[in-house]
Design a protein around this motif. Structure first.
Motif, mmCIF file in Angstrom:
data_model
loop_
_atom_site.group_PDB
_atom_site.id
_atom_site.type_symbol
_atom_site.label_atom_id
_atom_site.label_comp_id
_atom_site.label_asym_id
_atom_site.label_seq_id
_atom_site.Cartn_x
_atom_site.Cartn_y
_atom_site.Cartn_z
ATOM 1 N N THR A 1 38.852 57.451 66.417
ATOM 2 C CA THR A 1 37.701 56.757 66.998
ATOM 3 C C THR A 1 37.382 57.296 68.387
ATOM 4 O OG1 THR A 1 38.259 54.727 65.783
ATOM 5 C CG2 THR A 1 36.786 54.497 67.672
ATOM 6 N N GLU A 2 38.425 57.463 69.208
ATOM 7 C CA GLU A 2 38.211 57.963 70.560
ATOM 8 C C GLU A 2 37.740 59.419 70.533
ATOM 9 O OE1 GLU A 2 41.746 57.236 72.811
ATOM 10 O OE2 GLU A 2 41.386 55.077 72.934
ATOM 11 N N SER A 3 38.276 60.222 69.620
ATOM 12 C CA SER A 3 37.848 61.619 69.532
ATOM 13 C C SER A 3 36.389 61.716 69.110
ATOM 14 C CB SER A 3 38.733 62.382 68.536
ATOM 15 O OG SER A 3 40.020 62.588 69.065
ATOM 16 N N THR A 4 35.969 60.823 68.198
ATOM 17 C CA THR A 4 34.561 60.800 67.797
ATOM 18 C C THR A 4 33.681 60.515 69.006
ATOM 19 O OG1 THR A 4 35.098 60.042 65.555
ATOM 20 C CG2 THR A 4 32.859 59.654 66.328
ATOM 21 N N ALA A 5 34.066 59.528 69.799
ATOM 22 C CA ALA A 5 33.300 59.206 71.011
ATOM 23 C C ALA A 5 33.303 60.379 71.982
ATOM 24 C CB ALA A 5 33.887 57.961 71.674
ATOM 25 N N ASP A 6 34.456 61.055 72.125
ATOM 26 C CA ASP A 6 34.544 62.202 73.032
ATOM 27 C C ASP A 6 33.646 63.340 72.571
ATOM 28 O OD1 ASP A 6 36.341 60.882 74.606
ATOM 29 O OD2 ASP A 6 38.115 61.803 73.728
ATOM 30 N N MET A 7 33.597 63.582 71.264
ATOM 31 C CA MET A 7 32.740 64.658 70.752
ATOM 32 C C MET A 7 31.272 64.342 70.986
ATOM 33 S SD MET A 7 34.554 66.105 67.268
ATOM 34 C CE MET A 7 35.702 64.806 66.843
ATOM 35 N N LEU A 8 30.901 63.080 70.810
ATOM 36 C CA LEU A 8 29.524 62.683 71.089
ATOM 37 C C LEU A 8 29.203 62.882 72.570
ATOM 38 C CD1 LEU A 8 29.371 59.407 68.958
ATOM 39 C CD2 LEU A 8 28.098 61.510 68.508
ATOM 40 N N ALA A 9 30.152 62.535 73.437
ATOM 41 C CA ALA A 9 29.942 62.693 74.877
ATOM 42 C C ALA A 9 29.806 64.164 75.238
ATOM 43 C CB ALA A 9 31.111 62.064 75.643
ATOM 44 N N LEU A 10 30.692 64.996 74.737
ATOM 45 C CA LEU A 10 30.648 66.425 75.064
ATOM 46 C C LEU A 10 29.391 67.072 74.499
ATOM 47 C CD1 LEU A 10 32.190 68.668 76.483
ATOM 48 C CD2 LEU A 10 33.290 69.198 74.309
ATOM 49 N N GLY A 11 28.977 66.625 73.312
ATOM 50 C CA GLY A 11 27.758 67.160 72.720
ATOM 51 C C GLY A 11 26.555 66.924 73.616
ATOM 52 N N GLU A 12 26.488 65.739 74.234
ATOM 53 C CA GLU A 12 25.395 65.439 75.155
ATOM 54 C C GLU A 12 25.454 66.340 76.382
ATOM 55 O OE1 GLU A 12 22.891 63.373 74.980
ATOM 56 O OE2 GLU A 12 23.361 62.331 73.110
ATOM 57 N N ILE A 13 26.653 66.596 76.871
ATOM 58 C CA ILE A 13 26.819 67.363 78.109
ATOM 59 C C ILE A 13 26.508 68.837 77.910
ATOM 60 C CG2 ILE A 13 28.566 68.180 79.758
ATOM 61 C CD1 ILE A 13 29.826 65.360 79.520
ATOM 62 N N VAL A 14 26.941 69.422 76.785
ATOM 63 C CA VAL A 14 26.743 70.862 76.570
ATOM 64 C C VAL A 14 25.417 71.178 75.904
ATOM 65 C CG1 VAL A 14 29.227 71.234 76.419
ATOM 66 C CG2 VAL A 14 27.907 70.909 74.312
ATOM 67 N N GLY A 15 24.649 70.148 75.521
ATOM 68 C CA GLY A 15 23.351 70.394 74.911
ATOM 69 C C GLY A 15 23.421 70.779 73.448
ATOM 70 N N ARG A 16 24.482 70.408 72.766
ATOM 71 C CA ARG A 16 24.606 70.640 71.328
ATOM 72 C C ARG A 16 25.131 69.350 70.702
ATOM 73 N NH1 ARG A 16 28.329 75.398 68.938
ATOM 74 N NH2 ARG A 16 26.484 76.692 69.334
ATOM 75 N N ARG A 17 24.225 68.598 70.075
ATOM 76 C CA ARG A 17 24.620 67.298 69.531
ATOM 77 C C ARG A 17 25.714 67.446 68.484
ATOM 78 N NH1 ARG A 17 21.719 62.841 70.491
ATOM 79 N NH2 ARG A 17 22.334 61.941 68.516
ATOM 80 N N ALA A 18 26.666 66.529 68.519
ATOM 81 C CA ALA A 18 27.754 66.517 67.541
ATOM 82 C C ALA A 18 27.300 65.740 66.313
ATOM 83 C CB ALA A 18 29.001 65.885 68.154
ATOM 84 N N ASP A 19 26.978 66.456 65.231
ATOM 85 C CA ASP A 19 26.557 65.780 64.008
ATOM 86 C C ASP A 19 27.775 65.511 63.126
ATOM 87 O OD1 ASP A 19 27.235 68.246 62.985
ATOM 88 O OD2 ASP A 19 25.162 68.886 62.623
ATOM 89 N N GLU A 20 27.526 65.003 61.926
ATOM 90 C CA GLU A 20 28.636 64.627 61.037
ATOM 91 C C GLU A 20 29.521 65.825 60.703
ATOM 92 O OE1 GLU A 20 27.401 62.498 57.609
ATOM 93 O OE2 GLU A 20 26.296 60.977 58.717
ATOM 94 N N LYS A 21 28.917 66.977 60.500
ATOM 95 C CA LYS A 21 29.685 68.171 60.155
ATOM 96 C C LYS A 21 30.617 68.576 61.289
ATOM 97 C CE LYS A 21 29.041 72.998 58.710
ATOM 98 N NZ LYS A 21 28.024 74.053 58.419
ATOM 99 N N VAL A 22 30.093 68.555 62.512
ATOM 100 C CA VAL A 22 30.904 68.923 63.680
ATOM 101 C C VAL A 22 32.036 67.924 63.879
ATOM 102 C CG1 VAL A 22 30.880 69.139 66.197
ATOM 103 C CG2 VAL A 22 29.049 70.170 64.839
ATOM 104 N N ILE A 23 31.713 66.641 63.768
ATOM 105 C CA ILE A 23 32.734 65.607 63.974
ATOM 106 C C ILE A 23 33.816 65.686 62.907
ATOM 107 C CG2 ILE A 23 33.137 63.110 63.942
ATOM 108 C CD1 ILE A 23 30.488 62.777 65.383
#
Length: 465
Positions: free
Chosen positions: A281-303
């Motif tokens: 759960t926390e890693s999912t939230a972290d990936m969403l956060a990093l996706g926003e920061i680097v300009g590449r959204r974390a979609d289901e495939k990435v997560i």
């Protein structure tokens, strides 16, 4: 996956981190996939090591002390944690097949597993027999998490900006007490000494001044330069402890199953499986956060790929005497500050971790950095994560419907264990549920998801997911 209303793909900001003319590869390549020059790779990777080293070694140090292991065995456990963190980071950043988010993520030992592992040890007559049981439980939990990753990743559609922004904010806020604890010398029950406050303040001031005055590459490594400056200032105060360096061996491989072959016990497995779900759960939230920061959204495939890396790394770690791994949120702040978005920079950090795990002597050099110095830098790192979450909340339409209520209630629930670590101790709440409630990110995330469903998707307020 389509973007949620109000959440737009962030345009690439200043390309100073990955400018092809400065060693980056491919002007048309996304900054995450560009390869900086050798000098930038090494300096950037080492900066990530400095930011995450304390988080990697803290769990084995706590567990080793609780198990009453001799200093030599605790040192071995720390080396194993560094080695396995390096493997997990390489799985996450470089990846293979459908494993690895291929984003600038540092993976390391999850602190969420410390309390359950201590409980497993306390349940045994001889604490010395606990590590094989713990390792066996982590292996099973890691395999289970790997199998669940494709289904678990679908939760991303329940993370619109009001949820993801709340969770990202909580990640930063819940990490800030860690930096405060470092300033207190690792003793949160005692007030910070004047020396510690001075070292932390000097480090923080140095980072801010360097970020203001420098430009280009030197500006990117301001955190690292601040930590080095803070450590040098700490030498005359006696805050730099060289004990570990004097007694560390030059070479030492983490022998597989050093503490015994894994033992499978159902209670321990159930406990660690719950921990694995919390980590996911926390890693999912972290990936969403990093996706926003680097300009590449974390979609289901990435997560899904990122969760596979997390859980596979966790399943492999016990073979080398390590523990469950998850994404390290503190490095998200470093990416946000430096704007160095290349995953290969973090992969270099993973290589450093592997080498540090193979050489206790070199690993001990990182340990020379006093905790107050790390605390001063941590205020900037963790505060940046919280500010990034607030920025996402700004796009969530808090003036629309009940979004403000959702964010407010979720932040409140998530802050309970941050403000009071003993809040749930004297209740009849099951231990497995306490693991979730005592994680501010997990509790706040779950609250935000449920409230968003209740207010925005059920009954009259129903909106498309």
């Amino acid at each position: 996956m389509t973007a949620e209303p109000g959440a737009t793909e962030r345009p690439d900001r200043e390309p100073e981190d990955d400018d092809p003319e400065r060693g980056g590869a491919g002007a048309g390549t996304h900054p995450v996939d560009r390869v900086p020059g050798p000098g930038r790779l090494l300096a950037g990777g080492f900066q990530h090591v400095a930011a995450s080293y304390a988080g990697v070694v803290a769990p084995p140090l706590v567990l080793g002390a609780a198990l009453r292991l001799p200093p030599k065995e605790i040192t071995f456990l720390v080396g194993a944690a560094l080695f396995t963190a390096g493997i997990a980071t390489l799985l996450q950043t470089i990846g293979f097949w459908k494993v690895g988010a291929r984003m600038p993520f540092v993976n390391g030992v999850s602190f969420a597993g410390v309390a359950p592992m201590l409980a497993i040890a306390d349940a045994r007559p001889d604490h010395g027999d606990a590590l094989p049981v713990i390792h066996g439980a982590v292996i099973v939990a890691g395999v289970l998490g790997f199998l669940l990753a494709p289904s678990f990743c679908r939760l991303v559609r329940f993370f619109p900006p009001v949820v993801s922004g709340t969770v990202i904010t909580l990640i930063g806020i819940t990490l800030l007490p860690v930096s405060f604890g470092w300033i207190q010398g690792g003793r949160p029950d005692r007030p910070a000494s004047l020396t510690n406050l001075a070292l932390a303040g000097a480090t923080l001031a140095t980072v801010l001044v360097l970020r203001r005055l420098l430009s280009g590459f030197l500006r990117q490594i301001a955190i690292l330069l601040g930590i080095v400056a803070g450590t040098l200032l700490a030498v005359p105060t006696g805050a730099v402890d060289t004990t570990a360096t004097r007694h560390a061996a030059l070479v030492g491989f983490p022998t597989p199953f050093h503490f015994g072959h894994p033992v499978l016990e159902v209670p321990a497995i159930v406990s660690m499986c719950v921990v694995m779900l919390v980590c996911m759960t926390e890693s999912t939230a972290d990936m969403l956060a990093l996706g926003e920061i680097v300009g590449r959204r974390a979609d289901e495939k990435v997560i899904a790929a990122g969760l596979r890396a997390d859980t596979l790394g966790s399943a492999i770690s016990p073979f080398f005497n390590g523990f469950a791994n998850s994404a390290f949120a503190q490095n998200i702040g470093l990416v946000a500050i430096t704007r160095v978005r290349s995953r290969f920079t973090v992969a270099t950090c993973g290589l450093f971790f592997v080498l540090l795990g193979l050489s206790p002597a070199f690993a001990s050099l990182i340990a020379l950095v006093p905790q107050p110095v790390l605390g001063g830098a941590g205020i900037v790192l963790f505060g940046t994560v919280a500010a990034s979450g607030i920025d996402v909340l700004r796009t969530a339409g808090l003036d629309q419907g009940d979004n403000l209520l959702i964010a407010a209630a979720s932040l409140g629930v998530g802050l309970i264990p941050v403000v009071s670590r003993t809040f749930y101790d004297n209740t009849a709440i099951p231990e497995t549920l306490k693991i979730i409630l005592n994680s501010g990110v997990s509790a706040g995330c779950l609250t935000a998801v449920l409230l968003n469903l209740a207010f925005n998707h059920l009954g009259r307020g129903r909106r498309p997911l």
